[in-house]
Design a protein around this motif. Structure first.
Motif, PDB file in Angstrom:
ATOM      1  N   TRP A  23      10.204  20.535  -7.827  1.00  0.00           N
ATOM      2  CA  TRP A  23       8.768  20.305  -7.788  1.00  0.00           C
ATOM      3  C   TRP A  23       8.391  19.202  -6.802  1.00  0.00           C
ATOM      4  O   TRP A  23       9.164  18.276  -6.557  1.00  0.00           O
TER       5      TRP A  23
ATOM      6  N   ILE B  14      -1.055  25.435  -8.545  1.00  0.00           N
ATOM      7  CA  ILE B  14       0.355  25.460  -8.171  1.00  0.00           C
ATOM      8  C   ILE B  14       0.500  26.162  -6.820  1.00  0.00           C
ATOM      9  O   ILE B  14       0.108  27.324  -6.672  1.00  0.00           O
TER      10      ILE B  14
ATOM     11  N   LEU C 151       0.701  20.790  -7.965  1.00  0.00           N
ATOM     12  CA  LEU C 151       2.148  20.923  -7.948  1.00  0.00           C
ATOM     13  C   LEU C 151       2.553  21.954  -6.902  1.00  0.00           C
ATOM     14  O   LEU C 151       1.778  22.863  -6.585  1.00  0.00           O
TER      15      LEU C 151
ATOM     16  N   SER D 167      15.252  20.005  -8.959  1.00  0.00           N
ATOM     17  CA  SER D 167      15.408  20.505 -10.321  1.00  0.00           C
ATOM     18  C   SER D 167      16.612  21.426 -10.488  1.00  0.00           C
ATOM     19  O   SER D 167      17.106  21.605 -11.596  1.00  0.00           O
TER      20      SER D 167
ATOM     21  N   ALA E  65       5.274  21.809 -15.459  1.00  0.00           N
ATOM     22  CA  ALA E  65       6.440  21.578 -14.607  1.00  0.00           C
ATOM     23  C   ALA E  65       7.723  21.516 -15.434  1.00  0.00           C
ATOM     24  O   ALA E  65       8.745  22.125 -15.080  1.00  0.00           O
TER      25      ALA E  65
ATOM     26  N   TRP F 184       6.292  24.230  -5.862  1.00  0.00           N
ATOM     27  CA  TRP F 184       7.734  24.454  -5.975  1.00  0.00           C
ATOM     28  C   TRP F 184       8.269  24.653  -4.565  1.00  0.00           C
ATOM     29  O   TRP F 184       7.806  25.543  -3.841  1.00  0.00           O
TER      30      TRP F 184
ATOM     31  N   THR G 296       2.796  27.958  -4.162  1.00  0.00           N
ATOM     32  CA  THR G 296       4.041  28.715  -4.245  1.00  0.00           C
ATOM     33  C   THR G 296       4.330  29.440  -2.945  1.00  0.00           C
ATOM     34  O   THR G 296       3.422  29.790  -2.198  1.00  0.00           O
TER      35      THR G 296
END
Length: 297
Positions: A270, A95, A144, A161, A286, A146, A97
């Motif tokens: 995402w 992930i 992924l 989201s 997710a 964010w 970030t």
């Protein structure tokens, strides 16, 4: 044409230097050149051109580099997943970030997911901006990311989201702290704390302020939203920020967040290369983060 030929060629294109690649691979420069020459014989095209200080891919070389880099990254990802299956472990989710993502958006989701899947390896790839997070996904460094939702990027799918309304962060001693809301026009004279240059949030903010005829000037800039809020708490200026989950004045707080309803909210969510290609665990992760964040459990 072998996989080793393509790996070496991609490395040469990135390093722009044959000898540097030879050192990193613990082989001779002649061996590196042989890989490139074999590709040139099979394609019938010149793939590298000599420069005064190194080499650079030709137009044909750049086409091959892009295709090879994408294919190799995808193959490496598949081999990693196969190794997880061979070792009988739960798998790995990578992930990307930003500086504030885990604290403000992921904390509850990570905790819930970890309780369900203690065997899964969660790898957090720290990136300094949404742009860098998107690039990490595009280049297979992360599964992924964010991000604040911005313009489309080739090779990456973005899904909004949640919406983050804009607020003015101001010290309680400031006259503006007593306002229930504030208009864009009233922001023209503030002591503005700038968001990171070229960041998605700053571009979004400046675009919509300009539509109201407002152009801010500043003598203070920060690298992330949390720092901007801290400077506002210290009374060193006014910060226009997206209202992040968990932010609030609290008892005895010295900063107020005054809504700016005329500014469209900033989307966050995402990003992935292809949602259909994500592993079931990555999809569950997710979905869990979004469910915890929005309360739709």
């Amino acid at each position: 044409m072998t996989l080793d030929d393509l790996r070496v060629f991609v490395a040469v294109c990135e390093a722009r230097n044959l000898s540097a690649v030879a050192r990193s691979m613990s082989c001779s420069q002649s061996a590196v050149s042989q890989h490139v020459r074999r590709l040139e014989r099979e394609t019938g095209l010149t793939l590298l051109e000599r420069r005064p200080r190194g080499v650079a891919p030709t137009r044909a070389g750049e086409i091959l580099r892009r295709a090879a880099a994408e294919g190799i990254a995808g193959l490496d990802d598949a081999l990693r997943r196969l190794d997880d299956l061979r070792r009988g472990v739960g798998g790995t989710i990578r992930i990307a970030t930003g500086a504030t993502t885990v604290r403000h958006f992921m904390a509850a989701g990570v905790t819930t997911f970890r309780a369900r899947h203690p065997e899964v390896n969660l790898q957090f790839v720290t990136a300094s901006s949404s742009r860098r997070c998107l690039e990490a996904v595009r280049t297979h460094e992360a599964d992924l990311a964010w991000v604040t939702i911005g313009p489309p990027l080739d090779g990456v799918e973005q899904r909004s989201s949640c919406d983050l309304p804009w607020v003015l962060a101001v010290h309680v001693a400031d006259p503006l702290s007593h306002r229930q809301t504030i208009t864009p026009a009233e922001l023209a004279g503030i002591r503005h704390i700038e968001l990171p240059e070229h960041s998605t949030s700053r571009v979004h903010l400046e675009t919509h302020l300009e539509r109201h005829g407002v152009r801010l000037t500043s003598t203070t800039s920060v690298a992330d939203w949390d720092t901007a809020l801290l400077l506002a708490e210290l009374g060193l200026g006014h910060a226009i920020l997206p209202a992040l989950p968990g932010w609030g004045p609290g008892p005895g707080g010295i900063v107020r967040l005054v809504p700016i309803p005329a500014l469209p909210p900033l989307g966050a969510g995402w990003a992935a290369r292809q949602w259909d290609a994500l592993s079931p665990l990555a999809l569950e992760f997710a979905d869990t983060v979004v469910a915890e964040l929005t309360g739709e459990r």
